[in-house]
Design a protein around this motif. Structure first.
Motif, short mmCIF file in Angstrom:
data_model
loop_
_atom_site.label_atom_id
_atom_site.label_comp_id
_atom_site.label_asym_id
_atom_site.label_seq_id
_atom_site.Cartn_x
_atom_site.Cartn_y
_atom_site.Cartn_z
N SER A 128 2.93 6.14 1.18
CA SER A 128 2.42 5.93 2.51
C SER A 128 3.80 6.18 3.57
CB SER A 128 1.81 4.36 3.20
OG SER A 128 1.58 4.22 2.35
N ALA A 129 4.89 5.46 3.08
CA ALA A 129 6.15 5.59 4.03
C ALA A 129 6.66 7.90 3.76
CB ALA A 129 7.79 5.49 3.25
N ARG A 130 6.63 8.02 3.37
CA ARG A 130 6.02 9.54 3.01
C ARG A 130 5.63 10.46 4.11
NH1 ARG A 130 8.57 9.00 -2.11
NH2 ARG A 130 6.26 8.96 -3.01
N VAL A 153 -0.17 2.05 9.48
CA VAL A 153 -0.13 2.33 7.83
C VAL A 153 -1.17 0.68 7.32
CG1 VAL A 153 2.11 2.91 7.35
CG2 VAL A 153 1.97 0.87 7.06
N THR A 171 8.18 1.57 6.41
CA THR A 171 8.31 2.81 6.52
C THR A 171 8.25 3.87 7.84
OG1 THR A 171 5.60 2.76 7.36
CG2 THR A 171 6.01 1.74 4.65
N VAL A 196 3.80 2.52 -1.72
CA VAL A 196 4.14 2.34 -0.42
C VAL A 196 5.05 3.82 -0.21
CG1 VAL A 196 6.12 1.10 0.33
CG2 VAL A 196 4.87 -0.18 -0.77
N THR A 213 6.92 -4.58 4.14
CA THR A 213 7.40 -2.97 3.50
C THR A 213 6.82 -2.23 5.11
OG1 THR A 213 6.87 -4.11 1.51
CG2 THR A 213 6.39 -2.07 1.77
#
Length: 262
Positions: free
Chosen positions: A249-251, A8, A27, A246, A23
């Motif tokens: 990005s994680a999804r 990321v 993710t 954020v 952070t």
């Protein structure tokens, strides 16, 4: 399908770098992309600071996947050209020191006439940069953006001094009203880095970025092509718009993993 190496980009989080690394670890990604112009500059870390930073990244079970260096002016613009080239070379060295092997950057519009002064200057600059990249041990990757695939391939293929590749961006293809899969077919032999971005076309404009999986990029097709290419590099999620970068990005990381699992 081969195991994906997903990273990321931390700069879009708009957090202090150490917080951004933490952070990123949340993710589910395995790597991070650092912005060497706006987020963490080479001059901001001493040798000790760099070792401490890499130790922190490792403790978070992450790697520095790549480094990016955004340009504020066209690479071939003659005003302040020496300073621009020197900054890119310094960013290459920083990339190697962070144990990454790809530095990405984005060009402005390519000169239409390959024999024009601007085109000749651009080619000479890229030759110089690729020669330095070869010396340092990294590859300079040019974002595919909205550039014509044949023009971009020509730039890469004319470089004989060292490694030069493409940072493929499917969202830019969508916003340029082109088929991302066809653009990837045209450029695949030069791709050394892959941006995970999605986009939607707009009737009255070029389009806009969208969360991964909610745009017009067919990720099933993209990942199948990546597998056929035997691409072993990083796929970097970059959510540069939106109110929940954020979370998006994680999804996106989860979405890619699910698509890869079929």
């Amino acid at each position: 399908m081969q195991t994906l190496k997903i990273a990321v980009a931390t700069a879009p989080f708009q957090q202090p770098i150490r917080q951004a690394v933490q952070t990123a670890a949340g993710t589910g990604a395995a790597g991070i992309q650092i912005d060497a112009r706006n987020e963490l500059k080479p001059t901001e870390l001493s040798d000790t600071g760099r070792r401490q930073f890499l130790h922190m990244v490792s403790e978070m079970q992450l790697s520095v996947a790549s480094v990016t260096f955004p340009l504020r002016r066209p690479l071939q613009e003659r005003e302040a050209l020496d300073a621009r080239v020197a900054a890119l070379k310094q960013a290459m060295e920083f990339t190697y020191q962070l144990k990454a092997r790809v530095l990405t950057t984005r060009l402005s519009d390519l000169p239409d006439d390959p024999d024009s002064r601007d085109a000749v200057t651009l080619q000479e600059v890229l030759e110089d940069l690729s020669r330095h990249a070869n010396h340092v041990g990294v590859t300079l990757a040019i974002a595919s953006g909205s550039h014509d695939a044949a023009q971009l391939s020509g730039l890469i293929e004319r470089s004989s001094q060292g490694p030069l590749g493409i940072d493929f961006d499917p969202a830019s293809a969508v916003m340029g009203r082109r088929d991302p899969a066809q653009v990837l077919r045209d450029l695949h032999r030069h791709v050394v880095h892959f941006q995970v971005r999605d986009a939607l076309r707009q009737v009255d404009g070029p389009g806009r970025e969208a969360p991964v999986g909610r745009g017009e990029v067919s990720w099933e097709e993209m990942l199948a092509m990546i597998d056929d290419m035997q691409y072993g590099g990083w796929l970097t999620v970059r959510r540069s718009e939106g109110d929940d970068r954020v979370g998006d990005s994680a999804r996106a990381v989860t979405y890619l993993k699910n698509v890869a699992l079929g």
